[in-house]
Design an enzyme around this catalytic site. Structure first.
Site, PDB file in Angstrom:
ATOM      1  N   LYS A  12     -85.243 -15.360   3.161  1.00 21.87           N
ATOM      2  CA  LYS A  12     -83.869 -15.087   2.708  1.00 21.87           C
ATOM      3  C   LYS A  12     -83.863 -14.595   1.257  1.00 21.87           C
ATOM      4  O   LYS A  12     -83.204 -13.610   0.927  1.00 21.87           O
ATOM      5  CB  LYS A  12     -83.008 -16.356   2.858  1.00 21.87           C
ATOM      6  CG  LYS A  12     -82.747 -16.711   4.320  1.00 21.87           C
ATOM      7  CD  LYS A  12     -82.166 -18.098   4.495  1.00 21.87           C
ATOM      8  CE  LYS A  12     -82.117 -18.454   5.987  1.00 21.87           C
ATOM      9  NZ  LYS A  12     -81.685 -19.836   6.243  1.00 21.87           N
TER      10      LYS A  12
ATOM     11  N   GLN B 237     -80.566 -25.268   2.978  1.00 20.41           N
ATOM     12  CA  GLN B 237     -81.453 -25.116   4.133  1.00 20.41           C
ATOM     13  C   GLN B 237     -81.521 -26.421   4.931  1.00 20.41           C
ATOM     14  O   GLN B 237     -81.795 -27.482   4.376  1.00 20.41           O
ATOM     15  CB  GLN B 237     -82.860 -24.696   3.653  1.00 20.41           C
ATOM     16  CG  GLN B 237     -83.812 -24.363   4.765  1.00 20.41           C
ATOM     17  CD  GLN B 237     -83.404 -23.115   5.557  1.00 20.41           C
ATOM     18  OE1 GLN B 237     -83.018 -22.096   4.982  1.00 20.41           O
ATOM     19  NE2 GLN B 237     -83.485 -23.200   6.880  1.00 20.41           N
TER      20      GLN B 237
ATOM     21  N   ASP C  43     -73.068 -19.563   5.284  1.00 16.13           N
ATOM     22  CA  ASP C  43     -73.659 -19.972   6.562  1.00 16.13           C
ATOM     23  C   ASP C  43     -72.561 -20.194   7.607  1.00 16.13           C
ATOM     24  O   ASP C  43     -72.847 -20.314   8.801  1.00 16.13           O
ATOM     25  CB  ASP C  43     -74.462 -21.276   6.392  1.00 16.13           C
ATOM     26  CG  ASP C  43     -75.958 -21.016   6.306  1.00 16.13           C
ATOM     27  OD1 ASP C  43     -76.399 -19.953   6.807  1.00 16.13           O
ATOM     28  OD2 ASP C  43     -76.677 -21.867   5.763  1.00 16.13           O
TER      29      ASP C  43
END
Ligand code: NAD
Length: 301
Positions: A62, A106, A129
């Site tokens: 990412k 994460q 997200d």
């Protein structure tokens, strides 16, 4: 030519690497435009707790993608034994930082930390997200929002290949808040792709094999290597493999191989489209995350 080879010829790979590349190319041009206009470039801040090998790999990809397309990125590494309180404080700092457009934490987190508290702490306008309950609610109602990156990426892939999903029976295996459940919503939306009749399956589903055999689209997101086999798939079905599992393999230098939730060798010979692992859903997840980060920046500035 053998019958199996005929099916192989008819089958098309849904190339996530290729489509993600096109998304990234488009974003690179847009960022260059922002720079030329003297405007702010998107800034993604990522938090990694501990040093789980798979999480390191995902977060590394990412951050690298941000660099490739010209986004600013910040990686905050926190120790495995960090308290939830301290982690929430880091998130509050990022929420307050006007330079940060998108925040991601994460997953998975250490067991001592509540995923729910962490997700709820992220400013919904920076929740790239798309996991915050207010964004999940907006998605449910079909309102503009940050769509969760993996299902969003899958929709972009179906769109790119112009797959007409109208009226098809989609079977989603897995009901997590980050993949299965939002996937079932997006596929059932009055949209294109979308307009599917959706069955969502989980670990208590009975007759899963039979349900899968009735599917025109299978989205496998359960996290069990090669779970979906050829005998579970109808001829001509569209198969989306979300799974990523590290299977120990002593013949490999790194000691493992990556497997999807679909047994590629037996399924590819029957289906019309299939996503490979790696190179299918994974790159699309990152591409969708980048699109969300760009949107977060543009909406605000
Ligand atoms: P999860 O563990 O949160 O959820 C798994 C789901 O599968 C659960 O809802 C469970 O009920 C269901 N399930 C488990 N065993 C089952 C069975 N035998 N039959 C039917 N259903 C069963 O997992 P997740 O976070 O949704 O991730 C699923 C997989 O996708 C994992 O392999 C993960 O690594 C992968 N993943 C990949 C990407 C990507 O970018 N490619 C992104 C996210 C997750």
């Amino acid at each position: 030519m053998k019958e199996q080879e005929l099916y192989l010829c008819a089958m098309q790979i849904l190339d996530g690497q290729l489509v993600a590349g096109a998304v990234k190319e488009e974003l690179t041009i847009r960022v260059a435009q922002l720079v030329a206009e003297g405007r702010k470039v998107p800034h993604l801040a990522a938090i990694l707790v501990g040093n789980n090998g798979a999480s390191e790999t995902y977060i590394g990809s990412k951050v690298k993608t941000c660099q490739d397309i010209g986004f600013k990125s910040t990686l905050i590494r926190l120790p495995e034994d960090i308290s939830e309180f301290k982690l929430l404080n880091s998130i509050h700092d990022l929420n307050r930082d006007p330079d940060v457009d998108g925040i991601l934490v994460q997953l998975p987190l250490p067991k001592s930390i509540s995923d729910e508290n962490v997700i709820n702490a992220i400013d919904p306008f920076k929740d790239v997200d798309g996991f915050h309950p207010s964004n999940a609610g907006r998605m449910l109602q079909g309102l503009p929002t940050f769509l969760p990156a993996t299902p969003h990426g899958i929709m972009l892939l179906l769109e790119h290949y112009k797959i007409d999903t109208r009226g098809l029976h989609a079977v989603v295996i897995g009901r997590s808040n980050i993949v299965g459940r939002p996937m079932s919503i997006l596929l059932s939306n009055n949209s294109n792709p979308g307009n599917c009749t959706v069955t969502i399956c989980h670990s208590h589903t009975k007759n899963l094999d039979e349900i899968c055999r009735s599917a025109d689209i299978i989205v496998a997101a359960l996290g069990r290597a090669e779970f979906v086999t050829g005998d579970m798939v109808k001829e001509g079905a569209i198969v989306i493999d979300v799974g990523i599992t590290r299977v120990p393999d002593s013949t490999k230098k790194r000691g493992y191989v990556i497997r999807g939730d679909v047994q590629f060798s037996t399924v590819a010979t029957k289906c019309s489209f299939i996503t490979p692992v790696p190179g299918g859903v994974g790159p699309m997840t990152i591409a969708a995350l980048m699109k969300n980060t760009y949107k977060a920046c543009i909406d605000k500035n």
